[in-house]
Motif scaffolding. Sequence first.
Motif, short mmCIF file in Angstrom:
data_model
loop_
_atom_site.label_atom_id
_atom_site.label_comp_id
_atom_site.label_asym_id
_atom_site.label_seq_id
_atom_site.Cartn_x
_atom_site.Cartn_y
_atom_site.Cartn_z
N GLY A 158 0.86 -1.19 0.00
CA GLY A 158 0.00 0.00 0.00
C GLY A 158 0.88 1.23 0.00
O GLY A 158 2.04 1.18 -0.44
N PHE A 159 0.38 2.32 0.54
CA PHE A 159 1.15 3.56 0.53
C PHE A 159 1.12 4.22 1.90
O PHE A 159 0.05 4.43 2.48
CB PHE A 159 0.58 4.53 -0.52
CG PHE A 159 1.41 5.77 -0.65
CD1 PHE A 159 2.45 5.83 -1.56
CD2 PHE A 159 1.18 6.86 0.18
CE1 PHE A 159 3.24 6.96 -1.66
CE2 PHE A 159 1.98 8.00 0.10
CZ PHE A 159 3.00 8.04 -0.83
N GLY A 160 2.32 4.54 2.42
CA GLY A 160 2.41 5.43 3.58
C GLY A 160 2.03 4.84 4.92
O GLY A 160 1.67 5.59 5.84
N LEU B 95 10.95 3.21 -2.06
CA LEU B 95 11.01 3.71 -0.69
C LEU B 95 10.58 5.17 -0.75
O LEU B 95 11.21 5.98 -1.43
CB LEU B 95 12.45 3.61 -0.16
CG LEU B 95 12.61 4.08 1.28
CD1 LEU B 95 12.45 2.90 2.24
CD2 LEU B 95 13.97 4.72 1.50
N TYR B 96 9.51 5.50 -0.05
CA TYR B 96 9.03 6.89 -0.07
C TYR B 96 9.78 7.68 1.02
O TYR B 96 9.94 7.20 2.15
CB TYR B 96 7.53 6.92 0.19
CG TYR B 96 6.90 8.28 -0.06
CD1 TYR B 96 6.78 8.77 -1.35
CD2 TYR B 96 6.42 9.05 1.00
CE1 TYR B 96 6.20 10.01 -1.60
CE2 TYR B 96 5.84 10.29 0.75
CZ TYR B 96 5.72 10.76 -0.54
OH TYR B 96 5.15 11.98 -0.77
N ILE B 97 10.22 8.86 0.65
CA ILE B 97 10.99 9.71 1.58
C ILE B 97 10.14 10.94 1.87
O ILE B 97 9.74 11.65 0.94
CB ILE B 97 12.33 10.11 0.93
CG1 ILE B 97 13.10 8.85 0.52
CG2 ILE B 97 13.16 11.00 1.87
CD1 ILE B 97 14.27 9.13 -0.43
N VAL C 56 2.35 25.91 -2.78
CA VAL C 56 3.20 25.53 -1.63
C VAL C 56 2.82 24.12 -1.18
O VAL C 56 1.63 23.79 -1.12
CB VAL C 56 2.96 26.53 -0.47
CG1 VAL C 56 3.86 26.22 0.71
CG2 VAL C 56 3.15 27.95 -0.95
N LYS C 57 3.84 23.33 -0.85
CA LYS C 57 3.52 21.98 -0.37
C LYS C 57 3.29 22.07 1.13
O LYS C 57 4.18 21.82 1.95
CB LYS C 57 4.65 21.00 -0.73
CG LYS C 57 4.10 19.63 -1.05
CD LYS C 57 4.98 18.84 -1.96
CE LYS C 57 4.59 17.38 -1.99
NZ LYS C 57 3.26 17.10 -2.55
N THR C 58 2.09 22.48 1.47
CA THR C 58 1.74 22.69 2.86
C THR C 58 0.42 22.01 3.19
O THR C 58 -0.45 21.85 2.32
CB THR C 58 1.65 24.20 3.19
OG1 THR C 58 1.39 24.34 4.59
CG2 THR C 58 0.57 24.91 2.40
N ALA D 131 0.17 13.29 -12.97
CA ALA D 131 1.61 13.01 -12.79
C ALA D 131 2.02 13.52 -11.41
O ALA D 131 1.73 14.67 -11.06
CB ALA D 131 2.41 13.73 -13.88
N GLY D 132 2.65 12.66 -10.64
CA GLY D 132 3.10 13.05 -9.31
C GLY D 132 4.08 12.01 -8.78
O GLY D 132 4.13 10.89 -9.31
N THR D 133 4.82 12.36 -7.74
CA THR D 133 5.80 11.40 -7.20
C THR D 133 5.09 10.16 -6.68
O THR D 133 5.45 9.03 -7.03
CB THR D 133 6.64 12.05 -6.09
OG1 THR D 133 7.33 13.14 -6.67
CG2 THR D 133 7.61 11.07 -5.47
N ALA D 134 4.08 10.37 -5.84
CA ALA D 134 3.38 9.21 -5.27
C ALA D 134 2.59 8.48 -6.35
O ALA D 134 2.63 7.26 -6.45
CB ALA D 134 2.44 9.67 -4.15
N ALA D 135 1.90 9.23 -7.19
CA ALA D 135 0.99 8.62 -8.18
C ALA D 135 1.72 8.16 -9.44
O ALA D 135 1.15 7.41 -10.23
CB ALA D 135 -0.09 9.62 -8.55
#
Length: 373
Positions: free
Chosen positions: A24-26, A136-138, A196-198, A301-305
């Motif tokens: 899964g994720f996270g 590996l997710y950082i 912003v990534k907030t 498009a995204g890092t996770a996706a």
Amino acid sequence: MDIRIDEVPLAERRPKPTDESALGFGKIFSDHMFTMRWKPDKGWHDAVISKYGPIPMAPASLVLHYGQTIFEGLKAYRAKDDAINLFRPYKNFERMNASAKRLDMPPVDVEVTMQAVRTLIGLDHEWVPRSKGTSLYIRPFMFGAEPYVGLKSSSDVMMIIIIGPVGAYYPEGFNPVSLQVCEKYSRAGPGGLGAVKTAANYAASLLAEKEAKQAGYTQVLWLDAAQRKFLEEVGSMNILLKIDGKLITPALGGTILSGVTRDSVLQLAKSWGIGVEERAIAIDEVLAAHKSGKLEEMFGAGTAAVISPVATMNYKGQDYKVGSGKTGPLAQRLFDELTGIQYGLRPDPFNWIYQVRAPQKKTKTPMPSSAAV
Ligand code: COI
């Protein structure tokens, strides 16, 4: 800055997931994490890698009340001979500093954060999964830790990096998802925090996403807050469309995230001779393209996706099938190329790969003594 390492004793390390198809994720985190602290008089200090676990926090910490927090997301990929690759990691830490500026938080020294990531992965390299489609997710993040319930910028900031093995972000995997265009709520307005990534942007999306899911769609496609007329992003990924042979995506106008995957996709498409346009896309243009049969593909498009093809778009209660309703050839080609580069299976013409662990020499199996004449 020196990073102190409090290595977790082998006996205290946790078992790694055995079934990588169920990651899964996270949800799973490795043995170690990185923390450091900032105060106005000391700057960044107390950089430590120690056991992953709960952190001491005052209930009055500013972040819990006013949301002064930013984050990033990047991945490490298991490549040939057990090498470990990062994908354009400097872009993430540069964006983190841009986010920090907007939320009135201190910038980080990108080289220190890179050193932290290298050291963390060096210690926890066995947590980088090996199965196809895993990584590996950082997750680096920073927040206002000062205990104070008045509104102000925190004078005590904490930065943490946690890492953990992941599979696909959406349960659909690389199979097409469905998006519901949101007409009721807005994600971000001009001059706000959209780029912003907030946490605030993600918190603003939760109810809309719940409602979209209840209606049977995977995610929300946001329109601009001022007119609800132009496409923005999905919230967990940028949106791209192939209309009449061209790759079109909303321009970065301050209300959407400047995605690393988005940028990589645009560079790849240009290098393949595909016409690329970064501009405003009205929802009416998408509907017109659908009607005339020119809406060939839509994908996130995204890092996770990674690349997430869109099969259906719902707008004002009506479903629109995108292209053939299956993964389109461009989405497939981009997915294959990007993941090929990330896992070191294809050439890296843009120098996007940053290797954090070199290929390991294969140990030769000793010949049986009877054969060693
Ligand atoms: C990422 O793609 O890395 C993100 O941070 C999106 C998040 C919703 C998982």
